[in-house]
Design an enzyme around this catalytic site. Structure first.
Site, mmCIF file in Angstrom:
data_model
loop_
_atom_site.group_PDB
_atom_site.id
_atom_site.type_symbol
_atom_site.label_atom_id
_atom_site.label_comp_id
_atom_site.label_asym_id
_atom_site.label_seq_id
_atom_site.Cartn_x
_atom_site.Cartn_y
_atom_site.Cartn_z
ATOM 1 N N THR A 1 89.107 -71.702 20.658
ATOM 2 C CA THR A 1 88.481 -73.007 20.417
ATOM 3 C C THR A 1 87.930 -73.591 21.719
ATOM 4 O OG1 THR A 1 90.739 -73.842 20.550
ATOM 5 C CG2 THR A 1 89.759 -73.723 18.363
ATOM 6 N N ASP A 2 88.430 -73.116 22.861
ATOM 7 C CA ASP A 2 88.042 -73.780 24.125
ATOM 8 C C ASP A 2 86.545 -73.687 24.416
ATOM 9 O OD1 ASP A 2 88.273 -71.066 24.877
ATOM 10 O OD2 ASP A 2 89.468 -71.454 26.675
ATOM 11 N N SER B 1 97.102 -56.182 47.444
ATOM 12 C CA SER B 1 97.758 -56.414 46.153
ATOM 13 C C SER B 1 99.141 -55.782 46.203
ATOM 14 C CB SER B 1 96.937 -55.793 45.022
ATOM 15 O OG SER B 1 97.766 -55.659 43.878
ATOM 16 N N GLY C 1 97.452 -58.024 31.483
ATOM 17 C CA GLY C 1 96.889 -57.606 30.191
ATOM 18 C C GLY C 1 97.745 -57.991 29.006
ATOM 19 N N LEU D 1 98.848 -63.425 29.021
ATOM 20 C CA LEU D 1 99.510 -64.576 29.654
ATOM 21 C C LEU D 1 98.692 -65.101 30.834
ATOM 22 C CD1 LEU D 1 103.220 -63.330 29.581
ATOM 23 C CD2 LEU D 1 102.018 -64.745 27.930
ATOM 24 N N SER D 2 97.458 -64.625 30.940
ATOM 25 C CA SER D 2 96.498 -65.144 31.921
ATOM 26 C C SER D 2 96.870 -64.889 33.367
ATOM 27 C CB SER D 2 96.292 -66.653 31.721
ATOM 28 O OG SER D 2 95.758 -66.868 30.482
ATOM 29 N N GLU E 1 85.664 -66.054 36.997
ATOM 30 C CA GLU E 1 85.927 -65.122 35.883
ATOM 31 C C GLU E 1 84.606 -64.735 35.204
ATOM 32 O OE1 GLU E 1 89.380 -64.520 34.861
ATOM 33 O OE2 GLU E 1 88.672 -63.087 33.373
ATOM 34 N N ASP F 1 92.724 -71.329 30.274
ATOM 35 C CA ASP F 1 93.719 -70.626 31.091
ATOM 36 C C ASP F 1 93.818 -71.237 32.491
ATOM 37 O OD1 ASP F 1 93.694 -69.085 28.874
ATOM 38 O OD2 ASP F 1 92.776 -67.335 29.814
HETATM 39 C C1 GLA Z 1 91.262 -65.989 26.880
HETATM 40 C C2 GLA Z 1 90.262 -66.889 27.571
HETATM 41 C C3 GLA Z 1 90.462 -68.353 27.188
HETATM 42 C C4 GLA Z 1 90.521 -68.524 25.679
HETATM 43 C C5 GLA Z 1 91.482 -67.506 25.061
HETATM 44 C C6 GLA Z 1 91.468 -67.552 23.562
HETATM 45 O O1 GLA Z 1 92.550 -66.230 27.319
HETATM 46 O O2 GLA Z 1 90.358 -66.762 28.961
HETATM 47 O O3 GLA Z 1 89.446 -69.151 27.730
HETATM 48 O O4 GLA Z 1 89.250 -68.434 25.104
HETATM 49 O O5 GLA Z 1 91.202 -66.189 25.473
HETATM 50 O O6 GLA Z 1 91.923 -68.765 23.092
#
Ligand code: GLA
Length: 394
Positions: free
Chosen positions: A45-46, A77, A130, A133-134, A168, A180
């Site tokens: 939705t973002d 890293s 992956g 969890l961003s 990104e 995120d």
């Molecule tokens: C990824 C993207 C976010 C969002 C989600 C789905 O995490 O980085 O911006 O769109 O997917 O909600």
């Protein structure tokens, strides 16, 4: 047996990273941390200017950073055990993928007219890569925050979030929304945040699930959003807006479209585009309903909204995968789970589960056994705490 990952002893991670830095670069770094995130509800939705309900978690990227006088960017890293360096005048997208997250952020400072002289950086952490969890957003935010502090640029937290998001887009090739990076920087201890992704207005409220807790189950199917259909989904939504705007010029994004308008023009839309739009309209509604449910401590309703979200993500938005569906389906027969859904961009990664505290261990053992039988994959389970956003470690 499932692999249950609990919070790593953070001081250990920090010590290892700063130790490695001193070893490699022989100066004293400043240390920054930026967390991964969960999202209770509001998926995809973002970038449709809608609502999301994320929270920062106690899994973080730690970055040790210092200036150097070499006119170079020198990175290490910790998790990949890999070194990378580049002259500051030669910054561009690299084959070493992890380096792009750092370079992408530095490029944003440069684009804003803020010269970043040579820096050294060692980073690592305990956010699984992956897993949805961003981890990449956390890395971008740690670097953006650290550079802002080191050079005393005095950019606001929201500016840093937007720069990390652009990194990104431009260096990782994922046209992500803002959720995120926002959650990583703006997270607060024990609070979820409802974000309006258009106005960027946000409000925090305490996450008190009483007899329930959040358990994350990792499919171990690694998703890379760049190679998946993430950008395609975004384009499909934009296509929906492009058609609908002809009939309703006041709309800007799917945020502005209601179900009546969509249904009225169903025949004008490709069936796939119709499905994508329908999901987004319903998911935005679910975010608002979830907030009301949480205010009333109505966890049954929250759980049902999680299941409904998963159905939409699976059938209409089509970003789930077999393994995620297996995990969610398993929970449906269990009275100790109120709801579950895939979380994040999809195509792999984690499910988020609302589980009764009293039978958490039993649930974890049962779902791991079933998952192994069906997929031959050892499930990983993360227990998380909702924690604060990006900060300097003193
Ligand atoms: C990824 C993207 C976010 C969002 C989600 C789905 O995490 O980085 O911006 O769109 O997917 O909600």
């Amino acid at each position: 047996m499932p692999l249950i990952i609990r919070n790593e002893a953070k001081p250990m991670v920090v010590e290892k990273i700063s130790g490695k830095f001193k070893n490699l670069f022989e100066t004293e770094p400043r240390l920054f941390q930026s967390p991964g995130r969960i999202n209770l509800i509001g998926e995809h939705t973002d970038y449709n200017e809608g609502f999301v309900l994320p929270a920062a978690i106690d899994k973080t990227i730690v970055a040790a950073i210092n200036l150097n006088s070499k006119k170079m960017f020198r990175f290490y890293s910790f998790d990949y055990e890999e070194y990378f360096e580049i002259k500051i005048s030669e910054i561009e997208i690299q084959d070493t993928l992890w380096a792009n997250y750092l370079l992408g952020v530095i490029a944003q400072f440069q684009k804003n007219g803020l010269a970043v002289a040579g820096i050294d950086c060692v980073f690592g952490g305990d956010i699984p890569i992956g897993a949805g969890l961003s981890s990449s957003a956390a890395l971008e935010c740690a670097i953006a925050y650290g550079i802002n502090e080191l050079f005393n640029f005095k950019l606001s937290k929201m500016q840093l979030v937007k720069m990390a998001q652009k990194a990104e887009h431009e260096y990782a090739g994922v046209n992500c929304g803002i959720m995120d990076q926002f959650a990583s920087v703006f997270g607060l201890d024990k609070q979820v945040v409802k974000l309006d992704c258009r106005s960027l207005e946000h409000s925090y409220f305490p996450l008190d699930l009483q007899d329930y807790s959040i358990v994350l189950c990792d499919t171990k199917v690694i998703h890379s959003l760049a190679s998946t259909k993430y950008n395609t989904r975004r384009m499909e939504c934009e296509e929906g807006v492009r058609i609908l705007i002809q009939f309703a010029p006041e709309i800007n994004s799917l945020r502005d479209v209601d179900m009546d308008l969509l249904l009225e023009h169903k025949s004008e839309l490709e069936p796939v585009v119709f499905k994508r739009c329908k999901y987004i309209i319903e998911e935005n509604r679910r975010v608002n309903e979830t907030c009301l449910a949480l205010e009333k401590n109505d966890f049954e309703l929250f759980g049902n909204l999680l299941y409904a979200s998963h159905e939409g993500l699976k059938n209409e938005y089509q970003v789930s995968c077999k393994e995620l569906d297996i995990l969610v389906d398993f929970t449906k027969s269990r009275k100790d789970v109120l709801g579950a859904r895939m979380m994040g961009g999809g195509f792999g990664g984690c499910t988020i589960n609302l589980v009764s505290k009293s039978s958490e261990e039993e649930f974890i053992a049962a779902i791991a056994k079933d998952y192994l039988k069906r997929t031959n994959i050892i499930l990983e389970v993360y227990k998380i705490e909702v924690s604060k956003g990006t900060s300097e470690i003193s």
